[in-house]
Write a protein that holds these residues in place. Structure first.
Motif, PDB file in Angstrom:
ATOM      1  N   PHE A 179       0.862  -1.177   0.000  1.00 56.88           N
ATOM      2  CA  PHE A 179       0.000   0.000   0.000  1.00 56.88           C
ATOM      3  C   PHE A 179       0.899   1.229   0.000  1.00 56.88           C
ATOM      4  CE2 PHE A 179      -2.258   3.426   2.210  1.00 56.88           C
ATOM      5  CZ  PHE A 179      -3.446   3.464   1.501  1.00 56.88           C
ATOM      6  N   VAL A 180       0.712   2.080  -0.979  1.00 52.09           N
ATOM      7  CA  VAL A 180       1.547   3.267  -1.108  1.00 52.09           C
ATOM      8  C   VAL A 180       0.779   4.481  -0.600  1.00 52.09           C
ATOM      9  CG1 VAL A 180       2.850   4.726  -2.687  1.00 52.09           C
ATOM     10  CG2 VAL A 180       2.746   2.258  -3.073  1.00 52.09           C
ATOM     11  N   GLN A 181       1.382   5.177   0.319  1.00 52.12           N
ATOM     12  CA  GLN A 181       0.740   6.341   0.934  1.00 52.12           C
ATOM     13  C   GLN A 181       1.546   7.594   0.638  1.00 52.12           C
ATOM     14  OE1 GLN A 181      -0.181   5.861   5.112  1.00 52.12           O
ATOM     15  NE2 GLN A 181      -0.023   8.056   5.489  1.00 52.12           N
ATOM     16  N   HIS A 182       0.855   8.639   0.231  1.00 54.96           N
ATOM     17  CA  HIS A 182       1.523   9.912  -0.046  1.00 54.96           C
ATOM     18  C   HIS A 182       1.753  10.663   1.265  1.00 54.96           C
ATOM     19  CE1 HIS A 182       1.487  14.229  -1.681  1.00 54.96           C
ATOM     20  NE2 HIS A 182       2.552  13.660  -2.184  1.00 54.96           N
ATOM     21  N   LEU A 183       2.681  11.595   1.251  1.00 54.08           N
ATOM     22  CA  LEU A 183       2.823  12.512   2.387  1.00 54.08           C
ATOM     23  C   LEU A 183       1.565  13.365   2.420  1.00 54.08           C
ATOM     24  CD1 LEU A 183       6.556  13.549   1.977  1.00 54.08           C
ATOM     25  CD2 LEU A 183       5.585  12.389   3.939  1.00 54.08           C
ATOM     26  N   CYS A 184       0.604  12.956   3.221  1.00 53.65           N
ATOM     27  CA  CYS A 184      -0.773  13.435   3.054  1.00 53.65           C
ATOM     28  C   CYS A 184      -1.088  14.732   3.786  1.00 53.65           C
ATOM     29  CB  CYS A 184      -1.741  12.344   3.481  1.00 53.65           C
ATOM     30  SG  CYS A 184      -1.461  11.712   5.146  1.00 53.65           S
ATOM     31  N   HIS A 185      -0.153  15.323   4.453  1.00 54.92           N
ATOM     32  CA  HIS A 185      -0.411  16.581   5.153  1.00 54.92           C
ATOM     33  C   HIS A 185       0.783  17.489   4.900  1.00 54.92           C
ATOM     34  CE1 HIS A 185      -1.481  19.622   7.918  1.00 54.92           C
ATOM     35  NE2 HIS A 185      -2.221  18.895   8.721  1.00 54.92           N
ATOM     36  N   ASP A 186       0.539  18.701   4.440  1.00 58.17           N
ATOM     37  CA  ASP A 186       1.664  19.597   4.156  1.00 58.17           C
ATOM     38  C   ASP A 186       2.071  20.455   5.357  1.00 58.17           C
ATOM     39  OD1 ASP A 186      -0.338  21.495   4.359  1.00 58.17           O
ATOM     40  OD2 ASP A 186      -0.259  22.095   2.252  1.00 58.17           O
ATOM     41  N   TYR A 187       1.291  20.382   6.454  1.00 59.18           N
ATOM     42  CA  TYR A 187       1.618  21.133   7.661  1.00 59.18           C
ATOM     43  C   TYR A 187       1.843  22.615   7.364  1.00 59.18           C
ATOM     44  CZ  TYR A 187       2.147  16.458   9.494  1.00 59.18           C
ATOM     45  OH  TYR A 187       1.919  15.147   9.845  1.00 59.18           O
ATOM     46  N   GLY A 188       1.048  23.124   6.449  1.00 55.50           N
ATOM     47  CA  GLY A 188       1.228  24.494   6.013  1.00 55.50           C
ATOM     48  C   GLY A 188       0.422  25.522   6.780  1.00 55.50           C
ATOM     49  N   GLU A 189      -0.363  25.095   7.763  1.00 58.03           N
ATOM     50  CA  GLU A 189      -1.206  26.043   8.481  1.00 58.03           C
ATOM     51  C   GLU A 189      -0.372  27.042   9.283  1.00 58.03           C
ATOM     52  OE1 GLU A 189      -1.356  22.101  10.853  1.00 58.03           O
ATOM     53  OE2 GLU A 189      -1.280  22.762   8.768  1.00 58.03           O
ATOM     54  N   ASP A 190      -0.854  28.263   9.354  1.00 56.93           N
ATOM     55  CA  ASP A 190      -0.123  29.333  10.046  1.00 56.93           C
ATOM     56  C   ASP A 190       0.004  29.077  11.544  1.00 56.93           C
ATOM     57  OD1 ASP A 190       0.139  30.692   7.653  1.00 56.93           O
ATOM     58  OD2 ASP A 190      -1.666  31.895   7.957  1.00 56.93           O
ATOM     59  N   SER A 191      -0.915  28.297  12.086  1.00 55.22           N
ATOM     60  CA  SER A 191      -0.923  28.055  13.526  1.00 55.22           C
ATOM     61  C   SER A 191       0.060  26.967  13.965  1.00 55.22           C
ATOM     62  CB  SER A 191      -2.336  27.671  13.977  1.00 55.22           C
ATOM     63  OG  SER A 191      -2.770  26.486  13.312  1.00 55.22           O
ATOM     64  N   LEU A 192       0.764  26.350  13.019  1.00 49.56           N
ATOM     65  CA  LEU A 192       1.681  25.273  13.362  1.00 49.56           C
ATOM     66  C   LEU A 192       2.781  25.799  14.290  1.00 49.56           C
ATOM     67  CD1 LEU A 192       2.205  22.225  12.553  1.00 49.56           C
ATOM     68  CD2 LEU A 192       3.985  23.132  11.059  1.00 49.56           C
ATOM     69  N   PRO A 193       2.978  25.165  15.450  1.00 46.96           N
ATOM     70  CA  PRO A 193       4.033  25.628  16.368  1.00 46.96           C
ATOM     71  C   PRO A 193       5.411  25.588  15.707  1.00 46.96           C
ATOM     72  CG  PRO A 193       2.535  24.121  17.481  1.00 46.96           C
ATOM     73  CD  PRO A 193       2.183  24.071  16.023  1.00 46.96           C
ATOM     74  N   GLU A 194       6.260  26.475  16.120  1.00 54.34           N
ATOM     75  CA  GLU A 194       7.570  26.620  15.495  1.00 54.34           C
ATOM     76  C   GLU A 194       8.401  25.338  15.592  1.00 54.34           C
ATOM     77  OE1 GLU A 194      10.640  28.235  13.378  1.00 54.34           O
ATOM     78  OE2 GLU A 194       8.611  29.039  13.671  1.00 54.34           O
ATOM     79  N   HIS A 195       8.255  24.584  16.686  1.00 51.89           N
ATOM     80  CA  HIS A 195       9.099  23.402  16.841  1.00 51.89           C
ATOM     81  C   HIS A 195       8.720  22.275  15.882  1.00 51.89           C
ATOM     82  CE1 HIS A 195       5.740  22.586  19.637  1.00 51.89           C
ATOM     83  NE2 HIS A 195       5.983  21.314  19.426  1.00 51.89           N
TER      84      HIS A 195
END
Length: 228
Positions: A179-195
């Motif tokens: 089963f091949v899975q893509h990197l399904c989340h780009d984590y591009g939201e502005d609220s993403l913590p810096e760490h």
């Protein structure tokens, strides 16, 4: 809730690896931040008992299920009720004994996370893991299953495909399916913590959305041919 036929339960909220695309490396579940992040067995059985119509159960969340000391008791509790149980594991904690427990507990499917066909690629993605150990554990499982002439668990390899490992997709592992899975989340939201930024940078660099379509099709095509 008697009409619910499928459930996914996370038995463990921590992991022994630090995969570069996984947010669990930033969670503070389990040591050294707090107590072990294991679901109590009594809590688990209560959930199962509250779902009398359950037909299919997937035991996985962000953590590594085989870290739970009662994981196979969880599987058996479900399978004794006729529930089709599956799990996803990084294979690092498997052993010959646990391979036998996979069969004895009635586990129907085991999804093995393996994001590379060489140690160099795999260990660069899945930090703290040993490619040779994981390969050995996979073969132990297949050998125990064959020696017992067992049909289960069915073994599916799960590959998080990215620019770094795409060329290794056509590899042959002698298992039931891939089963091949893509990197399904780009984590591009502005609220993403810096760490979380190292994970965001890794995903940005590795997503196939930025790769050459012809290269993607070349390796997927080769993988299809090998599968056939």
């Amino acid at each position: 809730m008697s009409d619910i036929s499928f459930a996914q339960i996370e038995p463990v909220g921590q992991c022994n690896l630090r995969c570069r695309m996984c947010p669990i490396q930033f969670r503070q579940d389990g040591p050294p931040y707090g107590p072990l992040a294991f679901m109590a067995f009594a809590t688990y059985t209560r959930l199962i008992d509250e779902l009398p119509g359950l037909k299919t159960l997937h035991l996985q969340g962000m953590g590594e299920p085989l870290m739970h000391p009662q994981f196979f008791d969880m599987v058996r509790y479900a399978t004794d009720r006729g529930i089709h149980a599956s799990t996803n594991t990084n294979l690092t904690l498997l052993s010959t004994r646990r391979a036998g427990l996979c069969i004895d507990s009635g586990l129907a499917e085991l999804h093995a996370s393996l994001d590379g066909a060489t140690a160099e690629t795999y260990e660069r993605i899945r930090l703290k893991a040993s490619f040779s150990r994981v390969q050995r554990h996979l073969q132990q499982l297949l050998q125990v299953r064959a020696a017992r002439d067992a049909q289960q668990p069915r073994v599916r390899m799960v590959v998080v495909v990215m620019r770094e490992n795409l060329h290794e997709l056509p590899a042959n592992y002698g298992i039931d399916s891939v089963f091949v899975q893509h990197l399904c989340h780009d984590y591009g939201e502005d609220s993403l913590p810096e760490h979380y930024r190292p994970m965001r940078d890794f995903v940005d660099a590795q997503t196939l959305l930025n790769d050459v379509p012809a290269r993607i099709e070349e390796y997927f095509g080769a993988a299809r041919e090998r599968a056939h």
